[in-house]
Design a protein around this motif. Structure first.
Motif, PDB file in Angstrom:
ATOM      1  N   ARG A  48       0.655  -1.176  -0.088  1.00  0.00           N
ATOM      2  CA  ARG A  48      -0.038  -0.030  -0.074  1.00  0.00           C
ATOM      3  C   ARG A  48       0.850   1.322   0.088  1.00  0.00           C
ATOM      4  NH1 ARG A  48      -3.940  -2.284   4.760  1.00  0.00           N
ATOM      5  NH2 ARG A  48      -5.201  -3.843   3.241  1.00  0.00           N
ATOM      6  N   ASP A  49       2.162   1.117   0.745  1.00  0.00           N
ATOM      7  CA  ASP A  49       2.940   2.305   0.793  1.00  0.00           C
ATOM      8  C   ASP A  49       4.465   1.697   0.747  1.00  0.00           C
ATOM      9  OD1 ASP A  49       4.614   4.576   1.163  1.00  0.00           O
ATOM     10  OD2 ASP A  49       3.439   5.119   3.114  1.00  0.00           O
ATOM     11  N   PRO A  50       5.082   1.850  -0.353  1.00  0.00           N
ATOM     12  CA  PRO A  50       6.552   1.336  -0.205  1.00  0.00           C
ATOM     13  C   PRO A  50       7.466   1.947   0.851  1.00  0.00           C
ATOM     14  CG  PRO A  50       5.782   1.754  -2.634  1.00  0.00           C
ATOM     15  CD  PRO A  50       4.752   2.376  -1.353  1.00  0.00           C
ATOM     16  N   ALA A  51       6.862   3.050   1.386  1.00  0.00           N
ATOM     17  CA  ALA A  51       7.795   3.804   2.250  1.00  0.00           C
ATOM     18  C   ALA A  51       7.248   3.448   3.748  1.00  0.00           C
ATOM     19  CB  ALA A  51       8.111   5.175   2.056  1.00  0.00           C
ATOM     20  N   ALA A  52       6.429   2.678   4.010  1.00  0.00           N
ATOM     21  CA  ALA A  52       5.779   2.309   5.212  1.00  0.00           C
ATOM     22  C   ALA A  52       6.691   1.824   6.323  1.00  0.00           C
ATOM     23  CB  ALA A  52       4.293   1.389   5.035  1.00  0.00           C
ATOM     24  N   ASP A  53       6.379   2.469   7.476  1.00  0.00           N
ATOM     25  CA  ASP A  53       7.257   1.709   8.507  1.00  0.00           C
ATOM     26  C   ASP A  53       6.458   0.661   9.217  1.00  0.00           C
ATOM     27  OD1 ASP A  53       8.516   1.362  10.848  1.00  0.00           O
ATOM     28  OD2 ASP A  53       8.287   3.415  11.806  1.00  0.00           O
ATOM     29  N   VAL A  54       7.094  -0.469   8.991  1.00  0.00           N
ATOM     30  CA  VAL A  54       6.543  -1.788   9.173  1.00  0.00           C
ATOM     31  C   VAL A  54       7.087  -2.436  10.603  1.00  0.00           C
ATOM     32  CG1 VAL A  54       6.032  -2.377   6.842  1.00  0.00           C
ATOM     33  CG2 VAL A  54       8.379  -2.997   7.886  1.00  0.00           C
ATOM     34  N   GLY A  55       7.923  -1.471  11.291  1.00  0.00           N
ATOM     35  CA  GLY A  55       8.349  -1.931  12.687  1.00  0.00           C
ATOM     36  C   GLY A  55       9.499  -3.149  12.750  1.00  0.00           C
ATOM     37  N   LEU A  56       9.626  -3.518  13.762  1.00  0.00           N
ATOM     38  CA  LEU A  56      10.531  -4.529  13.967  1.00  0.00           C
ATOM     39  C   LEU A  56      10.129  -5.777  13.330  1.00  0.00           C
ATOM     40  CD1 LEU A  56      13.312  -5.248  15.291  1.00  0.00           C
ATOM     41  CD2 LEU A  56      11.960  -5.912  17.116  1.00  0.00           C
ATOM     42  N   GLN A  57      11.137  -6.410  12.405  1.00  0.00           N
ATOM     43  CA  GLN A  57      10.695  -7.526  11.815  1.00  0.00           C
ATOM     44  C   GLN A  57      11.908  -8.474  12.041  1.00  0.00           C
ATOM     45  OE1 GLN A  57       8.238  -8.292   9.062  1.00  0.00           O
ATOM     46  NE2 GLN A  57       7.528  -6.621  10.346  1.00  0.00           N
ATOM     47  N   CYS A  58      11.534  -9.984  11.731  1.00  0.00           N
ATOM     48  CA  CYS A  58      12.695 -10.763  12.061  1.00  0.00           C
ATOM     49  C   CYS A  58      13.489 -10.903  11.145  1.00  0.00           C
ATOM     50  CB  CYS A  58      11.797 -12.165  12.031  1.00  0.00           C
ATOM     51  SG  CYS A  58      10.474 -12.393  13.310  1.00  0.00           S
ATOM     52  N   GLN A  59      14.924 -11.287  11.887  1.00  0.00           N
ATOM     53  CA  GLN A  59      16.077 -10.903  10.764  1.00  0.00           C
ATOM     54  C   GLN A  59      17.095 -12.107  10.851  1.00  0.00           C
ATOM     55  OE1 GLN A  59      18.052  -7.406  11.952  1.00  0.00           O
ATOM     56  NE2 GLN A  59      16.141  -6.337  12.370  1.00  0.00           N
ATOM     57  N   LEU A  60      16.730 -12.946  11.845  1.00  0.00           N
ATOM     58  CA  LEU A  60      17.480 -14.182  11.805  1.00  0.00           C
ATOM     59  C   LEU A  60      17.438 -14.973  10.374  1.00  0.00           C
ATOM     60  CD1 LEU A  60      17.238 -15.647  15.764  1.00  0.00           C
ATOM     61  CD2 LEU A  60      19.267 -14.186  14.658  1.00  0.00           C
ATOM     62  N   PRO A  61      18.679 -15.579   9.881  1.00  0.00           N
ATOM     63  CA  PRO A  61      18.314 -16.217   8.534  1.00  0.00           C
ATOM     64  C   PRO A  61      17.522 -17.433   8.881  1.00  0.00           C
ATOM     65  CG  PRO A  61      20.778 -15.705   9.142  1.00  0.00           C
ATOM     66  CD  PRO A  61      20.100 -15.312  10.473  1.00  0.00           C
ATOM     67  N   ALA A  62      17.596 -18.141   9.932  1.00  0.00           N
ATOM     68  CA  ALA A  62      16.596 -19.365  10.134  1.00  0.00           C
ATOM     69  C   ALA A  62      15.121 -18.895   9.901  1.00  0.00           C
ATOM     70  CB  ALA A  62      16.882 -20.066  11.170  1.00  0.00           C
ATOM     71  N   ASN A  63      14.843 -17.556  10.332  1.00  0.00           N
ATOM     72  CA  ASN A  63      13.492 -17.207  10.303  1.00  0.00           C
ATOM     73  C   ASN A  63      12.911 -16.464   8.953  1.00  0.00           C
ATOM     74  OD1 ASN A  63      13.060 -17.605  12.850  1.00  0.00           O
ATOM     75  ND2 ASN A  63      13.634 -15.764  13.827  1.00  0.00           N
ATOM     76  N   ASN A  64      13.859 -16.453   7.995  1.00  0.00           N
ATOM     77  CA  ASN A  64      13.551 -15.733   6.667  1.00  0.00           C
ATOM     78  C   ASN A  64      12.866 -16.638   5.611  1.00  0.00           C
ATOM     79  OD1 ASN A  64      14.289 -13.172   7.415  1.00  0.00           O
ATOM     80  ND2 ASN A  64      16.319 -13.410   6.839  1.00  0.00           N
ATOM     81  N   ASN A  65      12.812 -18.082   5.804  1.00  0.00           N
ATOM     82  CA  ASN A  65      12.283 -18.955   4.769  1.00  0.00           C
ATOM     83  C   ASN A  65      11.005 -19.261   5.029  1.00  0.00           C
ATOM     84  OD1 ASN A  65      11.888 -20.978   2.741  1.00  0.00           O
ATOM     85  ND2 ASN A  65      13.668 -22.121   3.409  1.00  0.00           N
ATOM     86  N   VAL A  66      10.153 -18.223   4.981  1.00  0.00           N
ATOM     87  CA  VAL A  66       8.628 -18.276   5.167  1.00  0.00           C
ATOM     88  C   VAL A  66       7.984 -19.449   4.295  1.00  0.00           C
ATOM     89  CG1 VAL A  66       6.428 -17.342   4.709  1.00  0.00           C
ATOM     90  CG2 VAL A  66       8.408 -16.098   5.738  1.00  0.00           C
ATOM     91  N   LEU A  67       8.302 -19.766   3.055  1.00  0.00           N
ATOM     92  CA  LEU A  67       8.142 -20.913   2.149  1.00  0.00           C
ATOM     93  C   LEU A  67       8.066 -22.113   2.789  1.00  0.00           C
ATOM     94  CD1 LEU A  67       6.745 -21.888  -0.363  1.00  0.00           C
ATOM     95  CD2 LEU A  67       9.164 -21.759  -1.553  1.00  0.00           C
ATOM     96  N   ALA A  68       9.048 -22.409   3.540  1.00  0.00           N
ATOM     97  CA  ALA A  68       9.410 -23.633   4.137  1.00  0.00           C
ATOM     98  C   ALA A  68       8.465 -23.932   5.332  1.00  0.00           C
ATOM     99  CB  ALA A  68      10.869 -24.104   4.577  1.00  0.00           C
ATOM    100  N   VAL A  69       7.846 -22.827   6.007  1.00  0.00           N
ATOM    101  CA  VAL A  69       7.207 -23.262   7.022  1.00  0.00           C
ATOM    102  C   VAL A  69       5.637 -23.204   6.648  1.00  0.00           C
ATOM    103  CG1 VAL A  69       5.915 -21.814   8.988  1.00  0.00           C
ATOM    104  CG2 VAL A  69       8.400 -21.585   8.771  1.00  0.00           C
ATOM    105  N   VAL A  70       5.391 -22.439   5.500  1.00  0.00           N
ATOM    106  CA  VAL A  70       4.015 -22.898   5.016  1.00  0.00           C
ATOM    107  C   VAL A  70       3.906 -24.190   4.235  1.00  0.00           C
ATOM    108  CG1 VAL A  70       2.411 -21.646   3.355  1.00  0.00           C
ATOM    109  CG2 VAL A  70       3.762 -20.206   4.872  1.00  0.00           C
ATOM    110  N   THR A  71       4.923 -24.471   3.611  1.00  0.00           N
ATOM    111  CA  THR A  71       5.045 -25.645   3.132  1.00  0.00           C
ATOM    112  C   THR A  71       4.717 -27.029   3.980  1.00  0.00           C
ATOM    113  OG1 THR A  71       6.508 -25.340   1.244  1.00  0.00           O
ATOM    114  CG2 THR A  71       6.525 -27.601   1.621  1.00  0.00           C
ATOM    115  N   GLY A  72       5.309 -26.801   5.040  1.00  0.00           N
ATOM    116  CA  GLY A  72       5.064 -27.775   6.063  1.00  0.00           C
ATOM    117  C   GLY A  72       3.591 -27.834   6.646  1.00  0.00           C
TER     118      GLY A  72
END
Length: 327
Positions: free
Chosen positions: A146-170
């Motif tokens: 909706r807004d490419p410049a939006a402040d989305v707050g603190l997000q997960c950054q650990l490499p192990a937490n960046n593979n969303v596809l693996a979680v949803v595939t499970g």
């Protein structure tokens, strides 16, 4: 299709960890309420800087973690994160953790990767709070769409937490989705207050899935009733799925180039097939998606309102009036 690790839309809340994170993201424990399978997720009506229920929060970021001789060791950080994860009922066995700082209430904020499933942002509040990384990524993607410049707050950054596809595939496999999953993310909440995930399938129609109090449910994207219900399923993939179903029985010869789900009753489920260069038809399937009967569009007007993908035949011209005889 785009990069498989990209996320899709979720609710409209923006996470600001100065106070507390959006209530809808808290833990992965499903709500003990009913489902709304097939109706699609509902949008959370919350604004940036606010959380579910209309409570305002500060937009200040979590402060940087302390440094120097008084800084906690990695082992202490992991132990503290595990304590919070257990108290927040996340089900997470912490494999890696990072201290992200303090929020405006001077509560420690951690990120934890887990042995299975999603990671979490953990807050040392009373009681402790845990926020699913997959859900948070989905929220951020909605805000940025909706807004490419939006402040989305603190997000997960650990490499192990960046593979969303693996979680949803499970999750998809637990829900009984048998396709090759090539995309996936959290996309909203159902009317039963359960997180809804979209699953993209390679070459076939995808699904919306949700975990209810009684287990996982799944709904094919074509059944959601509007073309933009699923971002990961294309019309061609839905046509491919219908073609595969049609191969289970006798139907009119047809090069299918259009597919529509019409609904279901006690007799089965009904789909319309649009054919290239030929009349289309409506087909009835049983619960195993085996063909039971096909109805040509020309004679199927009384089945669910008839065909809409196949143009109706032109009305026959009215007979010419007989000439009058001059006397």
């Amino acid at each position: 299709m785009f990069n498989r690790n990209l996320l899709v839309a979720f609710c409209s809340a923006v996470l600001c960890l100065a106070g507390v994170a959006p209530a809808m993201a808290q833990t992965t424990t499903p709500a003990p309420s009913g489902t709304a399978t097939g109706t699609g997720p509902r949008g959370e009506q919350v604004l940036p800087g606010r959380i579910g229920g209309g409570r305002s929060v500060s937009t200040n970021r979590a402060s940087a973690p302390q440094r120097g001789r008084n800084a906690p060791s990695p082992e202490q950080i992991k132990a503290s994160a595990q304590e919070l994860a257990t108290a927040a009922n996340t089900g997470c066995t912490v494999t890696e953790a990072a201290l992200r700082g303090d929020n405006a209430e001077h509560q420690h904020v951690y990120e934890a990767a887990c042995s299975t499933g999603p990671g979490f942002i953990l807050i040392g509040a009373t009681p402790p709070q845990g926020y699913d990384c997959v859900v948070l990524f989905g929220q951020a993607d909605t805000s940025r769409s909706r807004d490419p410049a939006a402040d989305v707050g603190l997000q997960c950054q650990l490499p192990a937490n960046n593979n969303v596809l693996a979680v949803v595939t499970g999750y998809a496999h637990e829900a009984g989705v048998s396709c090759t999953v090539d995309q996936g993310s959290a996309v909203g909440k159902s009317s039963g207050d359960n997180v809804v995930y979209e699953v993209g399938c390679a070459g076939t129609d995808g699904y919306r899935i949700e975990k209810t109090a009684t287990g996982w449910s799944k709904t094919e994207c074509i059944k959601l009733g509007h073309s933009d219900a699923c971002k990961y399923s294309t019309p061609d993939e839905q046509i491919a799925s219908l073609k595969a179903f049609l191969a289970s029985g006798q139907t009119p010869a047809c090069d299918v180039n259009g597919a529509r789900y019409m609904g279901a009753n006690a007799n089965g489920s009904f789909y319309e097939a649009k054919c290239a260069g030929a009349d289309g038809f409506i087909v009835r399937f049983n619960n195993e998606m085996a063909v039971q009967q096909a109805y040509p569009c020309a004679t199927a007007q009384r089945i669910g309102g008839g065909c809409t993908l196949t143009p109706a035949p032109a009305a026959a011209p009215a007979p010419a009036a007989a000439p009058t005889t001059q006397r």
